[in-house]
Design a protein around this motif. Structure first.
Motif, mmCIF file in Angstrom:
data_model
loop_
_atom_site.group_PDB
_atom_site.id
_atom_site.type_symbol
_atom_site.label_atom_id
_atom_site.label_comp_id
_atom_site.label_asym_id
_atom_site.label_seq_id
_atom_site.Cartn_x
_atom_site.Cartn_y
_atom_site.Cartn_z
ATOM 1 N N MET A 1 0.825 -1.186 0.000
ATOM 2 C CA MET A 1 0.000 0.000 0.000
ATOM 3 C C MET A 1 0.879 1.263 0.000
ATOM 4 O O MET A 1 0.582 2.209 -0.680
ATOM 5 N N LEU A 2 1.944 1.224 0.816
ATOM 6 C CA LEU A 2 2.852 2.358 0.875
ATOM 7 C C LEU A 2 3.523 2.600 -0.468
ATOM 8 O O LEU A 2 3.700 3.741 -0.891
ATOM 9 N N TYR A 3 3.879 1.533 -1.174
ATOM 10 C CA TYR A 3 4.515 1.678 -2.487
ATOM 11 C C TYR A 3 3.565 2.317 -3.490
ATOM 12 O O TYR A 3 3.983 3.102 -4.341
ATOM 13 N N ILE A 4 2.291 2.010 -3.381
ATOM 14 C CA ILE A 4 1.305 2.598 -4.289
ATOM 15 C C ILE A 4 1.206 4.094 -4.038
ATOM 16 O O ILE A 4 1.228 4.900 -4.972
ATOM 17 N N ILE A 5 1.127 4.478 -2.762
ATOM 18 C CA ILE A 5 1.030 5.895 -2.411
ATOM 19 C C ILE A 5 2.281 6.642 -2.856
ATOM 20 O O ILE A 5 2.206 7.729 -3.431
ATOM 21 N N LEU A 6 3.455 6.054 -2.609
ATOM 22 C CA LEU A 6 4.695 6.693 -3.033
ATOM 23 C C LEU A 6 4.778 6.785 -4.553
ATOM 24 O O LEU A 6 5.276 7.773 -5.092
ATOM 25 N N GLY A 7 4.289 5.764 -5.237
ATOM 26 C CA GLY A 7 4.285 5.789 -6.703
ATOM 27 C C GLY A 7 3.393 6.897 -7.235
ATOM 28 O O GLY A 7 3.754 7.622 -8.175
ATOM 29 N N ILE A 8 2.212 7.050 -6.634
ATOM 30 C CA ILE A 8 1.286 8.101 -7.054
ATOM 31 C C ILE A 8 1.890 9.474 -6.758
ATOM 32 O O ILE A 8 1.826 10.381 -7.588
ATOM 33 N N ALA A 9 2.495 9.625 -5.563
ATOM 34 C CA ALA A 9 3.113 10.899 -5.208
ATOM 35 C C ALA A 9 4.243 11.232 -6.179
ATOM 36 O O ALA A 9 4.368 12.369 -6.635
ATOM 37 N N GLY A 10 5.050 10.244 -6.514
ATOM 38 C CA GLY A 10 6.134 10.468 -7.476
ATOM 39 C C GLY A 10 5.605 10.868 -8.837
ATOM 40 O O GLY A 10 6.150 11.759 -9.500
ATOM 41 N N ALA A 11 4.535 10.197 -9.265
ATOM 42 C CA ALA A 11 3.941 10.524 -10.562
ATOM 43 C C ALA A 11 3.398 11.950 -10.573
ATOM 44 O O ALA A 11 3.547 12.673 -11.570
ATOM 45 N N LEU A 12 2.780 12.378 -9.470
ATOM 46 C CA LEU A 12 2.256 13.739 -9.395
ATOM 47 C C LEU A 12 3.379 14.774 -9.436
ATOM 48 O O LEU A 12 3.251 15.819 -10.071
ATOM 49 N N ILE A 13 4.463 14.471 -8.768
ATOM 50 C CA ILE A 13 5.604 15.390 -8.792
ATOM 51 C C ILE A 13 6.160 15.502 -10.202
ATOM 52 O O ILE A 13 6.431 16.592 -10.699
ATOM 53 N N LEU A 14 6.322 14.364 -10.871
ATOM 54 C CA LEU A 14 6.830 14.386 -12.248
ATOM 55 C C LEU A 14 5.882 15.136 -13.169
ATOM 56 O O LEU A 14 6.322 15.881 -14.053
ATOM 57 N N LEU A 15 4.575 14.943 -12.983
ATOM 58 C CA LEU A 15 3.594 15.648 -13.797
ATOM 59 C C LEU A 15 3.700 17.157 -13.571
ATOM 60 O O LEU A 15 3.659 17.939 -14.522
ATOM 61 N N ILE B 1 15.687 23.986 5.641
ATOM 62 C CA ILE B 1 14.488 23.142 5.559
ATOM 63 C C ILE B 1 13.546 23.478 6.710
ATOM 64 O O ILE B 1 12.323 23.557 6.526
ATOM 65 N N ALA B 2 14.099 23.710 7.895
ATOM 66 C CA ALA B 2 13.287 24.086 9.051
ATOM 67 C C ALA B 2 12.567 25.413 8.803
ATOM 68 O O ALA B 2 11.422 25.600 9.231
ATOM 69 N N GLU B 3 13.218 26.318 8.085
ATOM 70 C CA GLU B 3 12.602 27.603 7.756
ATOM 71 C C GLU B 3 11.381 27.404 6.843
ATOM 72 O O GLU B 3 10.327 27.986 7.068
ATOM 73 N N PHE B 4 11.530 26.566 5.826
ATOM 74 C CA PHE B 4 10.388 26.225 4.964
ATOM 75 C C PHE B 4 9.290 25.564 5.790
ATOM 76 O O PHE B 4 8.105 25.865 5.628
ATOM 77 N N SER B 5 9.674 24.634 6.667
ATOM 78 C CA SER B 5 8.704 23.902 7.487
ATOM 79 C C SER B 5 7.923 24.842 8.392
ATOM 80 O O SER B 5 6.700 24.700 8.542
ATOM 81 N N ASP B 6 8.615 25.792 9.007
ATOM 82 C CA ASP B 6 7.937 26.741 9.890
ATOM 83 C C ASP B 6 6.840 27.498 9.141
ATOM 84 O O ASP B 6 5.732 27.664 9.652
ATOM 85 N N ALA C 1 12.428 26.206 -5.185
ATOM 86 C CA ALA C 1 12.095 24.788 -5.094
ATOM 87 C C ALA C 1 11.738 24.425 -3.653
ATOM 88 O O ALA C 1 12.397 24.854 -2.711
ATOM 89 N N VAL C 2 10.701 23.617 -3.513
ATOM 90 C CA VAL C 2 10.286 23.136 -2.190
ATOM 91 C C VAL C 2 11.239 22.015 -1.763
ATOM 92 O O VAL C 2 11.579 21.152 -2.569
ATOM 93 N N PRO C 3 11.655 22.009 -0.497
ATOM 94 C CA PRO C 3 12.511 20.917 -0.036
ATOM 95 C C PRO C 3 11.810 19.562 -0.195
ATOM 96 O O PRO C 3 10.606 19.451 -0.001
ATOM 97 N N ASP C 4 12.574 18.540 -0.552
ATOM 98 C CA ASP C 4 12.008 17.211 -0.763
ATOM 99 C C ASP C 4 11.263 16.709 0.468
ATOM 100 O O ASP C 4 10.278 15.986 0.346
ATOM 101 N N GLU C 5 11.713 17.101 1.649
ATOM 102 C CA GLU C 5 11.108 16.634 2.894
ATOM 103 C C GLU C 5 9.656 17.089 3.059
ATOM 104 O O GLU C 5 8.908 16.487 3.825
ATOM 105 N N LEU C 6 9.233 18.127 2.346
ATOM 106 C CA LEU C 6 7.870 18.644 2.468
ATOM 107 C C LEU C 6 6.957 18.242 1.325
ATOM 108 O O LEU C 6 5.739 18.382 1.432
ATOM 109 N N LYS C 7 7.503 17.747 0.242
ATOM 110 C CA LYS C 7 6.710 17.507 -0.967
ATOM 111 C C LYS C 7 5.573 16.506 -0.755
ATOM 112 O O LYS C 7 4.447 16.753 -1.185
ATOM 113 N N ASP C 8 5.842 15.395 -0.085
ATOM 114 C CA ASP C 8 4.800 14.388 0.108
ATOM 115 C C ASP C 8 3.629 14.939 0.915
ATOM 116 O O ASP C 8 2.473 14.704 0.578
#
Length: 139
Positions: free
Chosen positions: A1-15, A92-97, A120-127
């Motif tokens: 299930m996690l792989y499906i969600i990560l796959g969809i998230a990756g596809a959305l980022i690429l799109l 990254i903490a600045e973006f997160s705040d 660019a948004v830090p990778d840690e926040l994209k999902d």
């Protein structure tokens, strides 16, 4: 299930990346071929509920609106042109705040504003951004 969600998230980022590149290329082509006329940006509908197929208020594509809106984040302009991998933990903490103080309804507009400012948004926040915008669109 996690792989499906990560796959969809990756596809959305690429799109999103593909759409941004296509929009940028289109803008350059129009600028070269343009007749000198300037078109006004479309003003978003204040009653947009996010349930429409295309909703200016919820769109992450920078090609929809050219107006830059700041969300008390002017200090992020110094990151313009940097890659997500180049951010330090403090940056990254600045973006997160800023991200975690936004209202849920402002997340898509904030990301669109960052795109227009070439930040660019830090990778840690994209999902998490994708999850919030996706939830807003389905509700």
């Amino acid at each position: 299930m996690l792989y499906i969600i990560l796959g969809i998230a990756g596809a959305l980022i690429l799109l999103g990346v593909f759409a941004a590149i296509a929009g940028h290329t289109s803008q350059k082509r129009q600028a070269k071929e343009g007749d000198g006329s300037v078109t006004e940006p479309k003003i978003p509908d204040s009653e947009c509920c996010g349930a429409h197929e295309i909703c200016e208020k919820e769109s992450l594509l920078s090609a929809v609106s050219k107006e830059i809106v700041y969300y008390d984040d002017e200090e992020l302009d110094r990151f313009s042109g940097r890659t997500p991998e180049s951010y330090t933990e403090e940056e990254i903490a600045e973006f997160s705040d800023i991200f975690y103080t936004l209202q849920e309804t402002d997340v898509a507009g904030w990301v669109r504003s960052l795109q227009l400012r070439n930040i660019a948004v830090p990778d840690e926040l994209k999902d998490e951004i994708i999850l919030i915008v996706g939830e807003r669109r389905t509700s």
